[in-house]
Design an enzyme around this catalytic site. Structure first.
Site, PDB file in Angstrom:
ATOM      1  N   ASP A   7       0.382  -5.020   9.834  1.00  0.00           N
ATOM      2  CA  ASP A   7      -0.701  -4.070   9.562  1.00  0.00           C
ATOM      3  C   ASP A   7      -1.927  -4.855   9.083  1.00  0.00           C
ATOM      4  OD1 ASP A   7      -2.107  -1.736   9.146  1.00  0.00           O
ATOM      5  OD2 ASP A   7      -1.358  -1.480   7.103  1.00  0.00           O
ATOM      6  N   LYS A  44     -12.994  -0.830   7.612  1.00  0.00           N
ATOM      7  CA  LYS A  44     -13.676  -1.717   6.660  1.00  0.00           C
ATOM      8  C   LYS A  44     -14.635  -2.656   7.370  1.00  0.00           C
ATOM      9  CE  LYS A  44      -9.794  -0.365   4.585  1.00  0.00           C
ATOM     10  NZ  LYS A  44      -9.526   0.528   3.509  1.00  0.00           N
ATOM     11  N   TRP A  69       0.872  -1.180   0.000  1.00  0.00           N
ATOM     12  CA  TRP A  69       0.000   0.000   0.000  1.00  0.00           C
ATOM     13  C   TRP A  69       0.910   1.232   0.000  1.00  0.00           C
ATOM     14  CZ3 TRP A  69      -1.810   2.833   4.783  1.00  0.00           C
ATOM     15  CH2 TRP A  69      -2.869   3.701   4.508  1.00  0.00           C
TER      16      TRP A  69
HETATM   17  C1  LMR Z   1      -7.044   1.496   0.087  1.00  0.00           C
HETATM   18  O1  LMR Z   1      -5.980   0.899   0.007  1.00  0.00           O
HETATM   19  O2  LMR Z   1      -7.712   1.775  -0.917  1.00  0.00           O
HETATM   20  C2  LMR Z   1      -7.587   1.886   1.423  1.00  0.00           C
HETATM   21  O3  LMR Z   1      -6.755   1.426   2.421  1.00  0.00           O
HETATM   22  C3  LMR Z   1      -7.929   3.304   1.535  1.00  0.00           C
HETATM   23  C4  LMR Z   1      -6.754   4.221   1.551  1.00  0.00           C
HETATM   24  O4  LMR Z   1      -6.685   5.054   2.450  1.00  0.00           O
HETATM   25  O5  LMR Z   1      -5.892   4.148   0.680  1.00  0.00           O
END
Ligand code: LMR
Length: 398
Positions: free
Chosen positions: A211, A246, A130
Protein backbone atom coordinates in the site's frame (compact mmCIF):
# COMPACT_ATOMS: atom_id res chain seq x y z
CA UNK A 1 -36.52 -1.11 14.29
CA UNK A 2 -32.91 0.04 14.62
CA UNK A 3 -32.51 -0.21 18.37
CA UNK A 4 -30.17 -3.16 17.97
CA UNK A 5 -27.77 -1.18 15.73
CA UNK A 6 -24.47 -0.72 17.48
CA UNK A 7 -23.12 2.73 18.26
CA UNK A 8 -20.22 3.85 16.04
CA UNK A 9 -17.60 5.51 18.19
CA UNK A 10 -16.25 7.43 15.20
CA UNK A 11 -12.97 7.20 13.33
CA UNK A 12 -9.85 8.07 15.33
CA UNK A 13 -8.41 10.14 12.45
CA UNK A 14 -11.43 11.58 10.62
CA UNK A 15 -13.23 12.20 13.94
CA UNK A 16 -10.23 14.17 15.15
CA UNK A 17 -10.44 16.42 12.11
CA UNK A 18 -14.11 17.17 12.91
CA UNK A 19 -13.18 17.98 16.48
CA UNK A 20 -10.38 20.24 15.28
CA UNK A 21 -12.75 22.08 12.91
CA UNK A 22 -15.14 22.74 15.79
CA UNK A 23 -12.40 24.05 18.09
CA UNK A 24 -12.74 27.85 18.29
CA UNK A 25 -9.31 28.52 19.82
CA UNK A 26 -7.26 30.75 17.53
CA UNK A 27 -3.94 29.06 18.16
CA UNK A 28 -5.20 25.58 17.24
CA UNK A 29 -2.85 23.33 15.25
CA UNK A 30 -3.92 20.30 13.22
CA UNK A 31 -1.27 17.58 13.30
CA UNK A 32 -3.80 14.75 13.09
CA UNK A 33 -4.92 13.68 9.64
CA UNK A 34 -2.35 12.96 6.92
CA UNK A 35 -2.88 16.07 4.84
CA UNK A 36 -0.12 18.30 3.54
CA UNK A 37 -0.55 21.99 4.38
CA UNK A 38 1.83 24.65 3.06
CA UNK A 39 3.85 27.09 5.15
CA UNK A 40 0.77 29.35 5.42
CA UNK A 41 -1.22 26.45 6.84
CA UNK A 42 -3.24 26.19 3.61
CA UNK A 43 -4.12 23.12 1.57
CA UNK A 44 -2.28 23.74 -1.72
CA UNK A 45 -3.74 23.47 -5.21
CA UNK A 46 -0.70 22.34 -7.17
CA UNK A 47 0.07 24.56 -10.20
CA UNK A 48 0.29 21.43 -12.40
CA UNK A 49 -3.21 20.45 -11.27
CA UNK A 50 -4.50 23.98 -11.93
CA UNK A 51 -3.19 23.79 -15.49
CA UNK A 52 -4.85 20.43 -16.03
CA UNK A 53 -8.12 21.80 -14.67
CA UNK A 54 -7.93 24.79 -17.00
CA UNK A 55 -7.77 22.32 -19.87
CA UNK A 56 -10.66 20.27 -18.48
CA UNK A 57 -12.95 23.26 -18.00
CA UNK A 58 -12.08 25.08 -21.21
CA UNK A 59 -14.52 24.33 -22.67
CA UNK A 60 -16.69 22.57 -20.09
CA UNK A 61 -17.34 19.09 -21.47
CA UNK A 62 -20.05 16.46 -21.00
CA UNK A 63 -19.39 13.89 -18.28
CA UNK A 64 -20.30 10.34 -19.26
CA UNK A 65 -19.62 7.37 -17.01
CA UNK A 66 -16.02 6.29 -17.09
CA UNK A 67 -15.22 2.62 -17.80
CA UNK A 68 -15.46 0.39 -14.71
CA UNK A 69 -11.66 0.28 -14.48
CA UNK A 70 -11.10 3.96 -15.28
CA UNK A 71 -9.41 5.93 -18.05
CA UNK A 72 -6.68 4.14 -20.00
CA UNK A 73 -4.28 7.08 -19.53
CA UNK A 74 -4.91 6.99 -15.78
CA UNK A 75 -4.18 3.30 -15.59
CA UNK A 76 -0.96 3.56 -17.55
CA UNK A 77 0.05 6.54 -15.38
CA UNK A 78 -0.28 4.35 -12.26
CA UNK A 79 1.75 1.63 -13.94
CA UNK A 80 4.54 3.94 -15.11
CA UNK A 81 4.94 5.51 -11.69
CA UNK A 82 4.97 2.23 -9.84
CA UNK A 83 6.86 -0.08 -12.16
CA UNK A 84 8.83 2.35 -14.38
CA UNK A 85 7.87 3.49 -17.86
CA UNK A 86 9.95 0.96 -19.78
CA UNK A 87 9.37 -1.96 -17.40
CA UNK A 88 9.36 -5.37 -19.06
CA UNK A 89 6.46 -6.52 -16.86
CA UNK A 90 4.33 -3.81 -18.51
CA UNK A 91 5.50 -4.68 -22.02
CA UNK A 92 4.57 -8.28 -21.22
CA UNK A 93 1.07 -7.09 -20.19
CA UNK A 94 1.34 -8.90 -16.87
CA UNK A 95 -0.14 -6.11 -14.76
CA UNK A 96 -3.89 -5.63 -14.29
CA UNK A 97 -4.61 -2.06 -13.18
CA UNK A 98 -7.80 -0.21 -12.32
CA UNK A 99 -8.57 3.31 -11.13
CA UNK A 100 -10.12 3.28 -7.66
CA UNK A 101 -11.83 5.54 -5.14
CA UNK A 102 -8.62 6.64 -3.49
CA UNK A 103 -6.15 4.28 -1.88
CA UNK A 104 -8.93 3.08 0.44
CA UNK A 105 -10.99 2.01 -2.56
CA UNK A 106 -8.00 0.11 -3.92
CA UNK A 107 -7.58 -1.71 -0.63
CA UNK A 108 -11.28 -2.59 -0.55
CA UNK A 109 -11.42 -3.87 -4.14
CA UNK A 110 -8.17 -5.80 -3.62
CA UNK A 111 -9.36 -7.27 -0.32
CA UNK A 112 -12.70 -8.35 -1.82
CA UNK A 113 -10.93 -9.91 -4.78
CA UNK A 114 -8.48 -11.87 -2.61
CA UNK A 115 -11.20 -13.00 -0.23
CA UNK A 116 -13.24 -14.34 -3.15
CA UNK A 117 -10.40 -16.25 -4.79
CA UNK A 118 -8.26 -17.21 -1.76
CA UNK A 119 -10.94 -18.02 0.80
CA UNK A 120 -8.64 -19.30 3.55
CA UNK A 121 -6.16 -16.46 3.42
CA UNK A 122 -5.56 -14.50 6.61
CA UNK A 123 -4.30 -10.94 6.53
CA UNK A 124 -1.27 -9.74 8.50
CA UNK A 125 -0.62 -6.05 9.10
CA UNK A 126 2.30 -4.31 10.77
CA UNK A 127 2.04 -3.51 14.46
CA UNK A 128 1.05 -0.71 14.33
CA UNK A 129 -0.53 0.13 10.99
CA UNK A 130 -3.04 2.61 9.61
CA UNK A 131 -6.23 1.68 11.49
CA UNK A 132 -8.31 1.53 8.34
CA UNK A 133 -6.18 -1.34 6.97
CA UNK A 134 -7.63 -3.52 9.70
CA UNK A 135 -11.18 -2.24 9.17
CA UNK A 136 -11.09 -2.70 5.42
CA UNK A 137 -9.72 -6.24 5.51
CA UNK A 138 -12.01 -7.28 8.37
CA UNK A 139 -14.90 -5.69 6.48
CA UNK A 140 -13.99 -7.86 3.48
CA UNK A 141 -14.27 -10.96 5.68
CA UNK A 142 -10.62 -11.51 6.63
CA UNK A 143 -9.27 -12.52 9.96
CA UNK A 144 -6.61 -9.87 10.57
CA UNK A 145 -3.56 -10.34 12.78
CA UNK A 146 -0.42 -8.29 13.37
CA UNK A 147 3.25 -8.88 12.60
CA UNK A 148 5.93 -7.22 14.76
CA UNK A 149 7.16 -3.92 13.35
CA UNK A 150 7.74 -0.84 15.50
CA UNK A 151 10.40 -1.03 18.18
CA UNK A 152 9.82 1.71 20.74
CA UNK A 153 13.13 0.97 22.44
CA UNK A 154 15.20 1.79 19.35
CA UNK A 155 12.73 3.85 17.34
CA UNK A 156 13.38 1.32 14.62
CA UNK A 157 11.93 -1.91 13.27
CA UNK A 158 11.78 -5.23 15.13
CA UNK A 159 13.23 -6.74 12.01
CA UNK A 160 14.27 -10.15 13.33
CA UNK A 161 10.85 -10.67 14.92
CA UNK A 162 9.12 -9.54 11.75
CA UNK A 163 11.11 -12.02 9.68
CA UNK A 164 10.50 -14.84 12.18
CA UNK A 165 6.76 -14.12 12.03
CA UNK A 166 6.68 -14.17 8.21
CA UNK A 167 8.40 -17.55 8.24
CA UNK A 168 5.50 -19.00 10.25
CA UNK A 169 2.76 -17.90 7.84
CA UNK A 170 0.85 -20.14 5.47
CA UNK A 171 0.90 -20.02 1.68
CA UNK A 172 -1.51 -17.37 0.33
CA UNK A 173 -1.65 -15.45 3.58
CA UNK A 174 -1.71 -11.74 2.84
CA UNK A 175 1.05 -9.51 4.24
CA UNK A 176 0.20 -5.85 4.07
CA UNK A 177 3.38 -3.85 3.49
CA UNK A 178 4.14 -0.11 3.28
CA UNK A 179 6.76 0.41 0.53
CA UNK A 180 7.60 3.90 1.85
CA UNK A 181 6.63 6.46 4.49
CA UNK A 182 5.19 3.90 6.88
CA UNK A 183 1.90 5.04 8.39
CA UNK A 184 1.87 5.72 11.35
CA UNK A 185 5.55 5.36 12.33
CA UNK A 186 7.48 6.99 9.47
CA UNK A 187 10.01 4.17 9.85
CA UNK A 188 10.78 2.29 6.63
CA UNK A 189 12.68 -0.88 5.84
CA UNK A 190 16.06 -0.42 4.16
CA UNK A 191 16.57 -1.89 0.66
CA UNK A 192 18.63 -4.70 2.21
CA UNK A 193 15.78 -5.49 4.62
CA UNK A 194 13.27 -5.45 1.77
CA UNK A 195 15.41 -7.98 -0.08
CA UNK A 196 15.22 -10.34 2.89
CA UNK A 197 11.49 -9.85 3.45
CA UNK A 198 10.61 -10.33 -0.21
CA UNK A 199 12.72 -13.48 -0.43
CA UNK A 200 10.63 -14.92 2.41
CA UNK A 201 7.41 -13.77 0.73
CA UNK A 202 8.52 -15.70 -2.33
CA UNK A 203 9.71 -18.78 -0.47
CA UNK A 204 6.57 -19.02 1.68
CA UNK A 205 4.26 -18.10 -1.24
CA UNK A 206 2.68 -15.25 0.68
CA UNK A 207 0.56 -12.63 -1.05
CA UNK A 208 2.25 -9.25 -0.71
CA UNK A 209 -0.18 -6.34 -0.69
CA UNK A 210 1.85 -3.15 -0.94
CA UNK A 211 0.00 0.00 0.00
CA UNK A 212 1.75 3.15 -1.21
CA UNK A 213 0.02 6.43 -0.43
CA UNK A 214 3.05 8.74 -0.23
CA UNK A 215 5.18 8.12 -3.33
CA UNK A 216 7.66 10.99 -3.66
CA UNK A 217 7.47 12.07 -0.01
CA UNK A 218 10.12 9.67 1.27
CA UNK A 219 13.32 9.69 -0.83
CA UNK A 220 12.13 10.25 -4.40
CA UNK A 221 9.71 8.84 -6.96
CA UNK A 222 11.94 5.85 -7.79
CA UNK A 223 13.59 5.07 -4.46
CA UNK A 224 10.16 5.04 -2.80
CA UNK A 225 9.06 2.12 -4.95
CA UNK A 226 12.18 0.02 -4.37
CA UNK A 227 10.15 -2.78 -2.79
CA UNK A 228 7.65 -2.86 -5.65
CA UNK A 229 10.32 -3.09 -8.33
CA UNK A 230 12.27 -5.64 -6.33
CA UNK A 231 9.15 -7.81 -6.06
CA UNK A 232 8.80 -7.65 -9.86
CA UNK A 233 12.47 -8.62 -10.22
CA UNK A 234 11.82 -11.64 -7.96
CA UNK A 235 8.88 -12.58 -10.21
CA UNK A 236 6.35 -12.37 -7.42
CA UNK A 237 2.65 -12.06 -8.08
CA UNK A 238 1.40 -9.29 -5.82
CA UNK A 239 -0.94 -6.36 -5.24
CA UNK A 240 -0.21 -2.65 -5.12
CA UNK A 241 -2.68 0.00 -3.98
CA UNK A 242 -1.61 3.55 -4.72
CA UNK A 243 -3.07 6.94 -3.95
CA UNK A 244 -2.79 10.36 -5.59
CA UNK A 245 -4.54 12.08 -2.66
CA UNK A 246 -1.34 13.39 -1.13
CA UNK A 247 1.11 13.73 -3.99
CA UNK A 248 -1.40 15.58 -6.20
CA UNK A 249 -3.16 17.24 -3.23
CA UNK A 250 -6.45 15.86 -4.57
CA UNK A 251 -7.82 14.38 -1.35
CA UNK A 252 -11.51 14.88 -2.05
CA UNK A 253 -11.37 13.71 -5.66
CA UNK A 254 -10.78 10.10 -4.53
CA UNK A 255 -8.01 9.20 -6.93
CA UNK A 256 -6.21 5.93 -6.40
CA UNK A 257 -5.31 2.77 -8.22
CA UNK A 258 -5.02 -0.97 -7.77
CA UNK A 259 -2.46 -2.98 -9.70
CA UNK A 260 -2.06 -6.74 -9.64
CA UNK A 261 1.15 -8.20 -10.99
CA UNK A 262 0.36 -11.60 -12.52
CA UNK A 263 2.47 -14.52 -13.76
CA UNK A 264 1.19 -14.27 -17.36
CA UNK A 265 -0.69 -11.88 -19.65
CA UNK A 266 -3.60 -14.34 -19.80
CA UNK A 267 -3.94 -14.37 -16.01
CA UNK A 268 -3.72 -10.58 -15.98
CA UNK A 269 -6.74 -10.51 -18.31
CA UNK A 270 -8.70 -12.77 -15.97
CA UNK A 271 -7.78 -10.60 -12.99
CA UNK A 272 -8.64 -7.39 -14.87
CA UNK A 273 -12.11 -8.79 -15.59
CA UNK A 274 -12.75 -9.77 -11.97
CA UNK A 275 -11.55 -6.38 -10.76
CA UNK A 276 -14.03 -4.74 -13.14
CA UNK A 277 -16.78 -6.97 -11.75
CA UNK A 278 -15.76 -6.13 -8.18
CA UNK A 279 -15.98 -2.42 -8.97
CA UNK A 280 -19.31 -2.82 -10.79
CA UNK A 281 -20.95 -4.39 -7.80
CA UNK A 282 -19.66 -1.85 -5.31
CA UNK A 283 -19.81 1.52 -7.12
CA UNK A 284 -19.86 0.84 -10.89
CA UNK A 285 -17.15 3.21 -12.07
CA UNK A 286 -14.63 5.72 -10.69
CA UNK A 287 -15.03 9.51 -10.54
CA UNK A 288 -14.40 11.44 -13.72
CA UNK A 289 -12.93 14.79 -12.70
CA UNK A 290 -9.98 13.54 -10.68
CA UNK A 291 -9.45 10.83 -13.28
CA UNK A 292 -8.98 13.41 -16.01
CA UNK A 293 -6.70 15.57 -13.86
CA UNK A 294 -4.38 12.62 -13.21
CA UNK A 295 -4.51 11.56 -16.85
CA UNK A 296 -3.51 15.04 -18.07
CA UNK A 297 -0.78 15.75 -15.51
CA UNK A 298 0.87 12.34 -15.82
CA UNK A 299 0.76 12.04 -19.59
CA UNK A 300 2.04 15.48 -20.56
CA UNK A 301 5.86 15.45 -20.31
CA UNK A 302 6.17 19.10 -19.25
CA UNK A 303 3.35 18.92 -16.69
CA UNK A 304 4.69 15.66 -15.33
CA UNK A 305 8.16 17.13 -14.76
CA UNK A 306 6.62 20.17 -13.15
CA UNK A 307 4.48 17.99 -10.89
CA UNK A 308 7.45 15.91 -9.70
CA UNK A 309 9.16 19.18 -8.72
CA UNK A 310 6.06 20.24 -6.81
CA UNK A 311 6.02 16.95 -4.88
CA UNK A 312 9.69 17.42 -3.98
CA UNK A 313 8.94 20.93 -2.71
CA UNK A 314 6.36 19.43 -0.34
CA UNK A 315 8.82 16.71 0.69
CA UNK A 316 11.56 19.24 1.36
CA UNK A 317 9.32 21.49 3.43
CA UNK A 318 8.37 18.54 5.61
CA UNK A 319 12.06 17.67 6.04
CA UNK A 320 12.78 21.24 7.01
CA UNK A 321 10.04 21.14 9.65
CA UNK A 322 11.41 17.87 11.02
CA UNK A 323 14.84 19.44 11.44
CA UNK A 324 13.43 22.57 13.10
CA UNK A 325 11.27 20.59 15.50
CA UNK A 326 14.20 18.41 16.45
CA UNK A 327 16.48 21.43 16.97
CA UNK A 328 14.01 23.23 19.23
CA UNK A 329 13.21 20.13 21.27
CA UNK A 330 16.89 19.27 21.77
CA UNK A 331 17.53 22.83 22.84
CA UNK A 332 14.67 22.76 25.34
CA UNK A 333 15.18 19.29 26.74
CA UNK A 334 18.94 19.07 27.21
CA UNK A 335 20.53 15.66 27.07
CA UNK A 336 17.68 14.00 25.19
CA UNK A 337 17.99 13.00 21.54
CA UNK A 338 15.15 13.65 19.13
CA UNK A 339 17.05 12.21 16.20
CA UNK A 340 14.11 9.96 15.33
CA UNK A 341 12.18 12.99 14.11
CA UNK A 342 14.66 13.51 11.26
CA UNK A 343 15.23 9.85 10.41
CA UNK A 344 11.55 9.01 10.07
CA UNK A 345 10.22 9.57 6.56
CA UNK A 346 7.13 11.01 4.95
CA UNK A 347 4.33 12.93 6.57
CA UNK A 348 4.29 11.19 9.91
CA UNK A 349 6.36 11.08 13.02
CA UNK A 350 5.65 8.56 15.73
CA UNK A 351 6.48 10.79 18.69
CA UNK A 352 6.30 8.27 21.49
CA UNK A 353 3.91 10.61 23.32
CA UNK A 354 1.46 8.69 25.49
CA UNK A 355 -2.30 8.97 24.94
CA UNK A 356 -2.41 11.11 28.12
CA UNK A 357 0.24 13.48 26.77
CA UNK A 358 -1.58 13.70 23.43
CA UNK A 359 -4.84 14.46 25.28
CA UNK A 360 -3.09 17.18 27.24
CA UNK A 361 -1.75 18.77 24.07
CA UNK A 362 -5.31 18.90 22.80
CA UNK A 363 -7.01 20.21 25.92
CA UNK A 364 -4.35 22.68 27.10
CA UNK A 365 -2.75 23.77 23.83
CA UNK A 366 -5.32 23.05 21.07
CA UNK A 367 -2.76 20.84 19.34
CA UNK A 368 -4.34 17.81 17.67
CA UNK A 369 -2.49 14.52 17.12
CA UNK A 370 -3.72 10.95 16.81
CA UNK A 371 -3.93 9.34 20.26
CA UNK A 372 -1.27 6.73 19.38
CA UNK A 373 1.25 9.61 19.29
CA UNK A 374 1.32 10.01 15.52
CA UNK A 375 2.04 13.55 14.41
CA UNK A 376 1.47 14.79 10.88
CA UNK A 377 4.64 16.85 10.41
CA UNK A 378 3.09 18.40 7.29
CA UNK A 379 0.81 20.42 9.59
CA UNK A 380 3.80 22.26 11.05
CA UNK A 381 4.88 25.60 9.61
CA UNK A 382 7.19 28.47 10.51
CA UNK A 383 4.38 30.22 12.38
CA UNK A 384 3.34 27.34 14.65
CA UNK A 385 6.52 25.29 15.10
CA UNK A 386 7.83 27.09 18.19
CA UNK A 387 4.43 26.92 19.80
CA UNK A 388 4.18 23.17 19.13
CA UNK A 389 7.76 22.47 20.25
CA UNK A 390 7.22 24.41 23.48
CA UNK A 391 3.98 22.57 24.18
CA UNK A 392 5.61 19.21 23.49
CA UNK A 393 8.52 20.09 25.75
CA UNK A 394 6.04 21.02 28.51
CA UNK A 395 4.10 17.76 28.38
CA UNK A 396 7.28 15.71 28.05
CA UNK A 397 8.91 17.39 31.04
CA UNK A 398 6.00 16.80 33.47
C1 LMR B 1 -4.17 9.39 7.45
O1 LMR B 1 -3.62 8.35 7.81
O2 LMR B 1 -4.30 10.35 8.21
C2 LMR B 1 -4.67 9.53 6.05
O3 LMR B 1 -4.36 8.39 5.33
C3 LMR B 1 -6.07 9.93 5.96
C4 LMR B 1 -7.05 8.89 6.39
O4 LMR B 1 -7.97 8.62 5.63
O5 LMR B 1 -6.92 8.34 7.48
Amino acid sequence: MFAHVEHYAGDPILGLMEKYNQDTRENKVNLGIGIYYDDNGKLPVLPSVQQAETQIFNPIKPRPYLPMDGLVGYRTACQHLLFGKGAQVLADKRVATIATLGGSGALKVGADFIHTWFKDAKCYVSKPTWGNHISIFEGAGFEVAEYPYYDAATNGVKFDEMVACFKQLNANDVVLLHPCCHNPTGIDLTPAQWDIVLDIVKEKQLIAFMDIAYQGFGEDMDADVYAIRKAVELELSFFVSNSFSKNLSLYGERVGGLSVVCPTADEAKLVQGQLQFTVRRIYSSPPSHGGHVVDIVMNDDALFTQWVGEVYEMRDRIRDMRQKLRDVLEQKIQGRSFEYITTQKGMFSFTGLSPEQVARLQSEFAIYMVSNGRMCVAGLNNSNIDYVANAMATVLAD
